[in-house]
Design an enzyme around this catalytic site. Sequence first.
Site, short mmCIF file in Angstrom:
data_model
loop_
_atom_site.label_atom_id
_atom_site.label_comp_id
_atom_site.label_asym_id
_atom_site.label_seq_id
_atom_site.Cartn_x
_atom_site.Cartn_y
_atom_site.Cartn_z
N SER A 114 0.96 -1.22 -0.12
CA SER A 114 -0.16 0.39 -0.02
C SER A 114 0.78 1.31 0.10
CB SER A 114 -1.03 -0.11 1.28
OG SER A 114 -1.42 1.05 1.54
N TYR A 143 -2.06 0.00 10.04
CA TYR A 143 -2.74 -0.68 8.92
C TYR A 143 -1.03 0.30 8.00
CZ TYR A 143 -3.89 -0.83 3.49
OH TYR A 143 -3.88 -1.58 2.31
N LYS A 184 -17.49 -0.65 0.61
CA LYS A 184 -16.60 -0.48 1.79
C LYS A 184 -16.47 0.84 2.85
CE LYS A 184 -11.71 -0.28 -0.50
NZ LYS A 184 -11.39 -1.24 0.42
#
Length: 328
Positions: A114, A143, A184
């Site tokens: 990411s 994250y 989401k």
Amino acid sequence: MIVVTGGAGFIGSNLLRGLEARGVHDLVVIDRLGQDEKWRNIAKRELAAVVPPEETFAFLDAHAAEIDAIFHLGAVSSTTETDADLIASSNFTLTLKLWDWCCWRGARFIYASSAATYGDGAQGFDDDASIAALAQLQPLNAYGWSKHATDRRIARLVTGDGPVPPQWVGLKFFNVYGPNEYHKGGQKSVVAHILPQIQQTGRAKLFKSYRPDYADGGQLRDFVWVGDIVDIMLWAYDHPEVSGLFNAGSGEARSFLDLANAVFAAMNRTPEVEFIDMPESLRAKYQYFTEARMDRLRAAGYDRPLTSLAEGVAAYVQEYLLQDDPYA
């Protein structure tokens, strides 16, 4: 057989569509569908199996001789998730277990990293996979840390300290938008958030800026069309000789105001934007600029053009969001 973890999710379901379009039908989804409409993401696909996450390794072991590659896209992907133990087990520990499985079974491994690994961007957005370069990055949330910890461990293994799959590719996804992200919630792309706002009120809402060097709506992101992300993953699968950690973005930072204007244009409406307060919890962890350096992926051989913001947003809005059936 190709296994896609997170296959019922946003990027995973689009990958399944891409694989199916080229004639691959022995496709396995490892994911949790839940009780909402997430199942619709895979409703149009022909599948060999849908496997709950807790049965991952039992399934892999039972079908080891058939599995060519694992695309590992499953993760706790919310940047606002606060359960760090859950994030660590789901994003770090599980990824390394799948890495080990691919090593010993001879399967190829393509996984999602990411852009959140870059933190506030102070160290730039160069996908240098060396141990020293990775050590300089400071993610802003749990994250991003979990993805970064995975990249760092793999970098160490690749240097010779551990086993390596026959092919491995890590992809640092930037701000991906496109169909099948509807489940989401707050993590949907800004396109999916503001289109219903425009339909209901005629206005789009964007966050105010809290830095003097960025105007309201002037915060910059690398927005990338999901079709380009799928194309990069399929290219990696087609080139088993290529391994490495690569950025996966458009290569061009654009403002949220640019994005909103593209949505208005795709809807054939006059832009009208309202700037709203950003939640206090986000302000200290907010990225004001991201832009993927695509040099290393290009040098590895990926030479296809990437979709412009105007083209991608128009395709998303007109071919999906404004249709009765918005699913790919």
